[in-house]
Design an enzyme around this catalytic site. Structure first.
Site, PDB file in Angstrom:
ATOM      1  N   ASN A   1      19.773 -48.367 -11.110  1.00 39.86           N
ATOM      2  CA  ASN A   1      19.416 -48.624  -9.719  1.00 39.86           C
ATOM      3  C   ASN A   1      19.187 -50.229  -9.604  1.00 39.86           C
ATOM      4  OD1 ASN A   1      15.753 -48.701  -8.269  1.00 39.86           O
ATOM      5  ND2 ASN A   1      17.795 -48.426  -7.219  1.00 39.86           N
TER       6      ASN A   1
ATOM      7  N   ASN B   1      16.059 -53.394   1.176  1.00 38.45           N
ATOM      8  CA  ASN B   1      16.815 -52.114   0.765  1.00 38.45           C
ATOM      9  C   ASN B   1      18.197 -52.515   1.138  1.00 38.45           C
ATOM     10  OD1 ASN B   1      14.906 -50.209  -0.235  1.00 38.45           O
ATOM     11  ND2 ASN B   1      13.982 -50.138   1.754  1.00 38.45           N
TER      12      ASN B   1
ATOM     13  N   CYS C   1       9.048 -51.735  -5.786  1.00 35.17           N
ATOM     14  CA  CYS C   1      10.112 -51.252  -6.344  1.00 35.17           C
ATOM     15  C   CYS C   1       9.958 -51.454  -7.877  1.00 35.17           C
ATOM     16  CB  CYS C   1      11.255 -52.283  -5.947  1.00 35.17           C
ATOM     17  SG  CYS C   1      12.775 -51.708  -6.779  1.00 35.17           S
TER      18      CYS C   1
ATOM     19  N   ASN D   1      11.925 -50.167 -10.558  1.00 40.73           N
ATOM     20  CA  ASN D   1      13.311 -50.549 -11.282  1.00 40.73           C
ATOM     21  C   ASN D   1      13.216 -52.170 -11.170  1.00 40.73           C
ATOM     22  OD1 ASN D   1      13.667 -48.125 -12.460  1.00 40.73           O
ATOM     23  ND2 ASN D   1      14.561 -47.506 -10.613  1.00 40.73           N
TER      24      ASN D   1
ATOM     25  N   ASN E   1       4.499 -48.096  -1.784  1.00 35.86           N
ATOM     26  CA  ASN E   1       5.487 -47.781  -0.960  1.00 35.86           C
ATOM     27  C   ASN E   1       5.524 -46.041  -0.682  1.00 35.86           C
ATOM     28  OD1 ASN E   1       6.571 -47.176  -3.439  1.00 35.86           O
ATOM     29  ND2 ASN E   1       8.566 -47.598  -2.913  1.00 35.86           N
TER      30      ASN E   1
ATOM     31  N   HIS F   1       5.967 -42.023  -0.904  1.00 34.49           N
ATOM     32  CA  HIS F   1       6.886 -41.201  -1.375  1.00 34.49           C
ATOM     33  C   HIS F   1       6.376 -39.747  -0.800  1.00 34.49           C
ATOM     34  CE1 HIS F   1       8.860 -43.810  -4.182  1.00 34.49           C
ATOM     35  NE2 HIS F   1       7.857 -44.339  -4.200  1.00 34.49           N
TER      36      HIS F   1
ATOM     37  N   GLU G   1      16.438 -42.425  -1.285  1.00 35.24           N
ATOM     38  CA  GLU G   1      15.486 -43.584  -1.096  1.00 35.24           C
ATOM     39  C   GLU G   1      15.503 -44.040   0.522  1.00 35.24           C
ATOM     40  OE1 GLU G   1      15.109 -47.068  -3.535  1.00 35.24           O
ATOM     41  OE2 GLU G   1      15.790 -45.953  -5.276  1.00 35.24           O
ATOM     42  N   ARG G   2      14.071 -44.361   0.822  1.00 41.01           N
ATOM     43  CA  ARG G   2      14.196 -45.080   2.226  1.00 41.01           C
ATOM     44  C   ARG G   2      15.028 -46.248   2.279  1.00 41.01           C
ATOM     45  NH1 ARG G   2       8.546 -47.413   4.160  1.00 41.01           N
ATOM     46  NH2 ARG G   2       8.861 -48.694   2.238  1.00 41.01           N
TER      47      ARG G   2
ATOM     48  N   CYS H   1      14.381 -44.237  -9.215  1.00 43.77           N
ATOM     49  CA  CYS H   1      13.627 -44.789  -8.405  1.00 43.77           C
ATOM     50  C   CYS H   1      12.324 -44.900  -9.165  1.00 43.77           C
ATOM     51  CB  CYS H   1      13.373 -44.066  -7.068  1.00 43.77           C
ATOM     52  SG  CYS H   1      12.135 -44.662  -6.129  1.00 43.77           S
TER      53      CYS H   1
ATOM     54  N   GLY I   1       9.358 -43.985  -7.451  1.00 38.42           N
ATOM     55  CA  GLY I   1       9.289 -42.402  -7.274  1.00 38.42           C
ATOM     56  C   GLY I   1       9.120 -41.733  -8.433  1.00 38.42           C
TER      57      GLY I   1
END
Ligand SMILES: N[C@H](CCC[C@H](N)C(=O)O)C(=O)O
Length: 289
Positions: A15, A68, A77, A79, A167, A169, A219-220, A228, A231
């Site tokens: 990622n 993004n 985020c 990662n 964020n 999920h 991913e959005r 993710c 995620g």
């Protein structure tokens, strides 16, 4: 205007993002949303899942902003956090192996577990938000969690669990990760759907054992990615919420790009994520607009 922009490309389990260090040097950047789109373009830019800015912070040791591939800004985020931590430590932006990082989704704690070409980093991601209204998801009982709720999408019924790591999920448990409806539900839900008013990262999870799960994601704002981090945290939390895993135990999440170890800590209610962070390359991008 032809602007020369110094970058470092890093990834966490594939990622990958273009990182701009705005701590070491001031850079007057063009509109960030559009710059993220240009940098991420694999034909005319560098090619990545998005752009991440490393900035000074007034409330933590360092600050991360994440954009993004489509230019949308996200609040967190996982990662990215591990890579920001690696970069900050390796480049002397922080002096200790433990420090804090400010994000739009809240401040987190980072620990360099092992420094090197492939750094191992643990991020304390804080408390997951489970109430419907915080994901956010549409529906009644906005102050209640959404656990395996049946929803009908394009004539099919699915069961979804909602988790926010800062964020959003939506986690769908499936019997076979390789036949999950990612191509149907990803585009339908990720970037705007009445059920997920702010969009959602669409995750599919297959249980292997009580401490091992497969996870794939649309991913959005970026589509299918190799991994993710938020995620993987959401998948582990959803596994506990649906009584497929135990709180307090280390859960290995297998992603397309590799593994993350997630623990939803019993005592603190915080989610801990441990995994790698790697520099792919560094150089200059010539922004001709
Ligand atoms: N697409 C996500 C942001 C990146 C998250 C992901 N790359 C991670 O490692 O957590 C969103 O719009 O919420």
């Amino acid at each position: 205007m032809d602007q020369k922009i110094k970058f470092t490309k890093m990834h966490g389990l594939g990622n990958n993002y273009i990182y701009l260090d705005l701590v070491s040097e001031e850079m007057a950047l063009p509109a960030l949303n559009e710059l993220a789109i240009r940098l991420s373009n694999q034909n005319t830019g560098i090619g990545s899942d998005g752009m991440i800015l490393i900035l000074p912070s007034a409330v933590a040791d360092i600050r991360m902003r994440v954009f993004n591939k489509d230019g949308s800004e996200a609040k967190n985020c996982g990662n990215g956090l591990r890579c920001v931590a690696k970069y900050a430590y390796d480049n002397g932006l922080v002096t200790s192996k433990t420090f804090t990082i400010e994000t739009l989704g809240g401040n987190v704690k980072a620990e360099i577990v092992e420094a090197g070409a492939v750094s191992q980093v643990t991020i304390d991601m804080g408390v997951p938000r489970l109430e419907r209204g915080t994901i956010p998801m549409a529906g009644d009982l906005q102050d209640q969690p959404v656990i395996n709720e049946t929803i009908s999408l394009e004539g099919e019924e699915y069961r979804v669990t909602g988790v926010s790591m800062g964020n959003p999920h939506g986690i769908f448990f499936v019997d076979d990760i390789f036949s999950s409806p990612i191509q149907q539900l990803g585009p339908l839900l990720a970037d705007g759907h009445p059920y997920f008013p702010e969009g959602v990262n669409v995750g599919f999870v297959e249980k292997i054992t009580n401490q091992e799960f497969q996870y794939r994601v649309w991913e959005r704002g970026s589509g299918i990615t190799q991994a993710c981090g938020t995620g993987a945290c959401a998948a582990a939390v959803a596994a506990v919420l649906t009584e497929q895993a135990k709180k307090g135990e280390a859960i290995t999440i297998h992603l397309a790009g590799g593994d993350l170890v997630i623990t939803w800590d019993d005592a603190t209610n915080h989610v801990l994520m441990t995994g790698p962070a790697v520099v792919s390359c560094e150089g200059y991008y010539y922004d001709a607009v």
